[in-house]
Write an enzyme that holds these catalytic residues in place. Structure first.
Site, PDB file in Angstrom:
ATOM      1  N   SER A   1       5.971 116.719  18.476  1.00 59.24           N
ATOM      2  CA  SER A   1       6.506 115.875  19.535  1.00 59.24           C
ATOM      3  C   SER A   1       6.880 116.673  20.779  1.00 59.24           C
ATOM      4  O   SER A   1       6.010 117.176  21.485  1.00 59.24           O
ATOM      5  CB  SER A   1       7.707 115.100  18.980  1.00 59.24           C
ATOM      6  OG  SER A   1       8.043 114.027  19.808  1.00 59.24           O
TER       7      SER A   1
ATOM      8  N   GLN B   1       9.147 106.863  21.917  1.00 59.82           N
ATOM      9  CA  GLN B   1       9.958 105.766  21.415  1.00 59.82           C
ATOM     10  C   GLN B   1      11.148 105.473  22.342  1.00 59.82           C
ATOM     11  O   GLN B   1      11.657 106.363  23.014  1.00 59.82           O
ATOM     12  CB  GLN B   1      10.517 106.086  20.018  1.00 59.82           C
ATOM     13  CG  GLN B   1       9.504 105.983  18.894  1.00 59.82           C
ATOM     14  CD  GLN B   1       8.479 107.104  18.928  1.00 59.82           C
ATOM     15  OE1 GLN B   1       8.806 108.270  19.135  1.00 59.82           O
ATOM     16  NE2 GLN B   1       7.208 106.748  18.739  1.00 59.82           N
TER      17      GLN B   1
ATOM     18  N   LYS C   1       2.022 114.576  16.990  1.00 64.71           N
ATOM     19  CA  LYS C   1       2.708 113.307  17.281  1.00 64.71           C
ATOM     20  C   LYS C   1       2.684 113.094  18.782  1.00 64.71           C
ATOM     21  O   LYS C   1       3.320 113.822  19.526  1.00 64.71           O
ATOM     22  CB  LYS C   1       4.146 113.306  16.790  1.00 64.71           C
ATOM     23  CG  LYS C   1       4.867 111.988  17.130  1.00 64.71           C
ATOM     24  CD  LYS C   1       6.329 112.010  16.790  1.00 64.71           C
ATOM     25  CE  LYS C   1       6.984 110.695  17.189  1.00 64.71           C
ATOM     26  NZ  LYS C   1       7.121 110.546  18.649  1.00 64.71           N
TER      27      LYS C   1
END
Length: 484
Positions: A311, A340, A336
């Site tokens: 991420s 979000q 990833k």
């Protein structure tokens, strides 16, 4: 086992964190958490807001049936929670989840950099609880959890069929209590058992030092709200008096964190006006975060990463490679590439919905989701770093077969005792290797691995791994940072 560098301390004194699924939060994370406001949605999405009369009637009918006909008394709050959780599950997105009040509180603490649990970021992958990354210095790392491990059970309770929240609830527990995890690991034919002791931990996210040769090393363990400030403090200290000859940024086993934090850190290296990361919404519209005041450094820059780098760690690696001429060293990252947003004020009861609202792309427009970022210089860690911890139900002896024997063979080989094989069969050569180790460790040379021998092996492995000279990935990164 994965004891690495400074993070290897008192193997038997396991402290513990437990965190929720990996998250890269939106730049307005704080605003969303404090006010309940949502980012703008398309006209089509706005028109679809709320249940139709027919949909609402269906929901109420089912609720009424449960409350009046179901064989047991029910809790309306649990039914509502279950309905919301079901909607999130229907998205089939491991990073979009519903959290009840207590889990939501834990998630917020995670973003702030304070944790309680086993110290591993987890996600749901094809119905299984999968480790994204053990947090550096955590009980999970010291006990040997690794990225991509699948947790099958906790203290004998199987996790099959549970939601992510329910599974995390099983992993968490009172401070000082034990969590016995049964995991499946790629390349192992049998499950591995790990035992961790729960505790509360306040995590420092940035560690830095300068070597005698002028090479600086900054380790980022995760991207919490204060991480950028701490990073800049340490970078300024390393750069004092123009003494920095090269810099290694170590994001191994860093599971990610808050989006604006990684953007802020990248600005220290990406020239003003250059793109750091792009965020693409559901309609394909891209918004680029650009460096506001960064300048190119006059020293070599290296990002050290592994399969547990995810991420925000991947955003940093991608940005510094494509816009700051950084060299990437280590292993291909986790992969990833989504963003979000968490909403809680609008729900009204302390619960929280964390939902994927966009994908992120590197400055050049690459989407690394489920692929990861490949290093420029690939360096695999020694096999000893990945040896599974020994949990013996009974002594291992000649002709024994299994993963515990395989782990013993990997340990012996890494420590310089040749068992002649690493396939899990306790051969005559393995007996001799065990005897040699026992003799050197001051134990009776039985050739069998009992509890005392297993403990001595693990102590020897810890000592070996504490020697920074054995960290091949770091050694290569330092060499790359020293090149002009």
């Amino acid at each position: 086992m994965q004891f690495r560098g400074r993070t290897v301390v008192a193997f038997v004194l396991l402290t513990m964190i437990a965190t929720m699924a990996i998250t890269l939060t939106w730049a307005d994370q704080r605003m969303l958490r404090d006010t309940g406001k949502r980012p703008a949605v398309s006209a089509a999405a706005a028109e679809g807001k709320g249940f139709s009369k027919e949909e609402l009637s269906k929901m109420n009918t089912v609720l009424d049936l449960i409350e009046t006909k179901y064989v047991h008394e029910t809790d309306r709050n649990k039914l509502v929670d279950g309905a919301v959780r079901g909607m999130m599950t229907a998205l089939n997105d491991p990073y979009s989840v519903y959290m009840e009040k207590d889990v939501a509180q834990h998630f917020s603490e995670t973003i702030e950099g304070s944790f309680t649990g086993i110290g591993a970021e987890v996600t749901m992958d094809k119905g299984r609880i999968m480790i994204v990354s053990p947090i550096k210095g955590s009980p999970a790392e010291r006990a040997g959890l690794m990225a991509k491990d699948v947790v099958v059970s906790v203290n004998g309770e199987k996790l099959d069929g549970l939601s992510l929240n329910e599974a995390v609830g099983k992993i968490r527990g009172p401070k000082g209590s034990k969590a016995k995890l049964n995991i499946i690991r790629s390349g192992f034919s049998e499950p591995i058992e790990l035992i961790l002791v729960r505790d509360d931990i306040d995590v420092e996210t940035v560690y830095a030092k300068k070597r005698d040769d002028g090479i600086g090393i900054i380790e980022i363990r995760q991207f919490s709200w204060n991480t950028a400030e701490r990073f800049k403090e340490e970078l300024a200290r390393l750069e004092e008096n123009n003494g920095l000859k090269g810099l290694v940024i170590d994001v191994r086993n860093d599971p990610g964190g808050v989006l604006p934090v990684v953007v802020d850190i990248a600005q220290s290296f990406v020239p003003k006006g250059e793109t750091i990361v792009q965020v693409e919404d559901r309609d394909g519209k891209r918004d680029a975060s650009k460096s506001k005041d960064g300048i190119a450094k006059n020293y070599p820059l290296v990002v050290l990463m592994n399969k547990g780098s995810a991420s925000a760690s991947e955003i940093l690696a991608g940005a510094l490679k494509e816009r700051a001429n950084a060299v990437l060293v280590g292993e291909t990252t986790f992969g990833k590439g989504t963003v979000q947003v968490s909403y809680n004020k609008s729900l009204g009861d302390g619960s929280l919905v964390k939902m994927t609202i966009a994908k992120w792309l590197t400055p050049d427009g690459n989407w690394i989701h489920e692929k990861g970022i490949k290093p420029d210089i690939e360096v695999q860690p020694p096999a000893l770093y990945n040896a599974a911890r020994l949990t013996l139900a009974e002594p291992l002896r000649k002709d024994t077969l299994g993963e515990q024997v395989r782990s013993v063979q990997v340990m012996l080989s890494g420590l310089g005792y040749d068992p002649a094989r690493k396939d899990g069969y306790f051969s005559d050569e393995t007996v001799q290797a065990v005897k040699s180790f026992q003799s050197d460790a001051g134990l009776s040379s039985t050739g069998e691995v009992d509890a005392k021998t297993a403990e001595a092996l693990e102590r020897a492995v810890i000592k070996w791994l504490q020697d920074e000279g054995h960290d091949l990935q770091m050694k290569e990164a330092i060499q790359a940072a020293g090149r002009k």
